[in-house]
Design an enzyme around this catalytic site. Structure first.
Site, PDB file in Angstrom:
ATOM      1  N   LYS A  67      35.717  25.600  47.526  1.00  0.00           N
ATOM      2  CA  LYS A  67      35.236  26.794  46.853  1.00  0.00           C
ATOM      3  C   LYS A  67      36.365  27.412  46.035  1.00  0.00           C
ATOM      4  CE  LYS A  67      31.232  26.564  49.030  1.00  0.00           C
ATOM      5  NZ  LYS A  67      31.369  25.192  49.548  1.00  0.00           N
ATOM      6  N   ASP A  68      35.984  28.097  44.945  1.00  0.00           N
ATOM      7  CA  ASP A  68      36.962  28.672  44.024  1.00  0.00           C
ATOM      8  C   ASP A  68      37.714  29.850  44.632  1.00  0.00           C
ATOM      9  OD1 ASP A  68      36.180  26.849  42.149  1.00  0.00           O
ATOM     10  OD2 ASP A  68      34.930  28.242  41.003  1.00  0.00           O
ATOM     11  N   ARG A  69      38.875  30.123  44.040  1.00  0.00           N
ATOM     12  CA  ARG A  69      39.664  31.281  44.458  1.00  0.00           C
ATOM     13  C   ARG A  69      39.126  32.562  43.824  1.00  0.00           C
ATOM     14  NH1 ARG A  69      44.330  29.495  43.625  1.00  0.00           N
ATOM     15  NH2 ARG A  69      45.172  29.430  45.742  1.00  0.00           N
TER      16      ARG A  69
END
Length: 333
Positions: A67-69
């Site tokens: 998952k993205d930051r």
């Protein structure tokens, strides 16, 4: 190209991801499944936080998807705790992360085990032909979007692609298994994207070629079809089956016209294909079409709120790019 431009990720709340596991943990076993909500932390960051919290080696922390930051995300992790009691989650404190649930399970969480991801996305400062968004959303509902791997797969300014070149040149012989796997995945993703782009240019990304490796949506299987019948084309038009592209490795996944097409596309990247095979990867297939479900939208003035679900491996950016030319807030600053 979309005739609308806008801003994305003005804040992490503009890009919300909720991972759906797709099964209920058993309630017993030596693996502790932990569902966390995090903000401005990517998956690796969160894994390190959890490992530090329980004084575990990082290898004892597993997860299903990345998952993205720059987002607010909820996802599952599994912690290997053989012979240890349930930890007291009230003692967990982190400014960007909280634990939503803990439950035991008999098996570790492995990559690709979750069912899907749900997205809630907000686009701001829309300009251009904003009235065209409703028509584009309707078209996406009918034929899906190109199932590209997102730019984040290739690293900032293409860093991961540079590392792929070095890996296959024999310059990176001390990589961790994680890094090696990341760069091999990058190479496969890049080759897939090249094939998909050429299928789009040829007008064949939503139909079937002779020798196609056909993805069956109902049972998530892939089978090679030498002759494309009218019935199969009809099923493809209705989204029941669809064309696929290569995730390169040993063996081959299609025949006839489809095989010739892909061989022409990958010819500039034969060294990468050979490199992937030399690392023991086996050929797999990925659907060319990505079909979001449960799509809902709310357009108000110059802002669009959008929610939808995608199967694991699907990138929300592939949906957004068909609606709007996006300028991330960090790029504008």
């Amino acid at each position: 190209m979309p005739a609308v431009q806008g801003q994305l990720k003005v804040s992490p709340e503009d890009f919300v991801v909720i991972e759906e596991l797709g099964f209920e943990p058993e309630g017993q076993g030596e693996h502790l499944y932990v569902w966390v909500e995090k903000r401005e932390l990517n998956t690796d960051d969160a894994a390190r936080v959890l490992a530090k919290w329980l004084k575990l080696p990082l290898r004892a922390v597993s997860y299903s998807g990345m998952k993205d930051r720059n987002a607010r995300t909820s996802q599952w992790f599994s912690l290997h705790l053989p012979g240890k009691s349930m930890p007291d989650i009230t003692g967990f404190q982190h400014e960007n992360m909280r634990i939503l649930r803990c439950v035991r399970h008999s098996r570790k969480l492995k990559r690709g085990m979750h069912l899907r991801n749900h997205f809630e996305i907000h686009l701001h400062q829309l300009r251009g032909e904003v009235g065209s968004l409703a028509e584009r959303l309707q078209r996406i509902g009918l034929e899906g979007v190109p199932n590209y791997f997102g730019e984040q797969r290739f690293g900032r300014e293409g860093y991961n692609l540079q590392m792929v070149e070095r890996l296959f040149a024999g310059e990176l012989d001390r990589l961790s298994p994680y890094k090696r796997g990341l760069f091999l995945s990058t190479a496969r993703s890049f080759i897939f994207n090249q094939v998909l782009s050429e299928r789009i240019a040829a007008g064949s990304w939503t139909t079937l070629l002779p020798g196609e490796a056909v993805h069956d949506q109902a049972n998530n299987t892939v089978s090679i079809v030498e002759r494309v019948s009218e019935g199969l084309l009809s099923a493809c038009a209705m989204g029941q089956v669809g064309p696929t592209g290569p995730l390169w490795g040993k063996g081959y996944g299609c025949r006839s016209v489809c095989e010739s097409f892909e061989q022409d596309v990958i010819s500039p990247w034969l060294a990468w294909c050979t490199g992937l095979e030399s690392f023991g990867l086996h050929h797999e297939r990925r659907a060319l079409q990505l079909r979001p479900v449960n799509v809902q939208s709310d357009l108000r003035d110059d802002s669009l709120s959008l929610s939808f679900s995608l199967p694991r491996g699907g990138f929300a950016t592939s949906v957004i790019r068909e609606l709007c030319v996006v300028h991330a807030q960090s790029d504008a600053g």
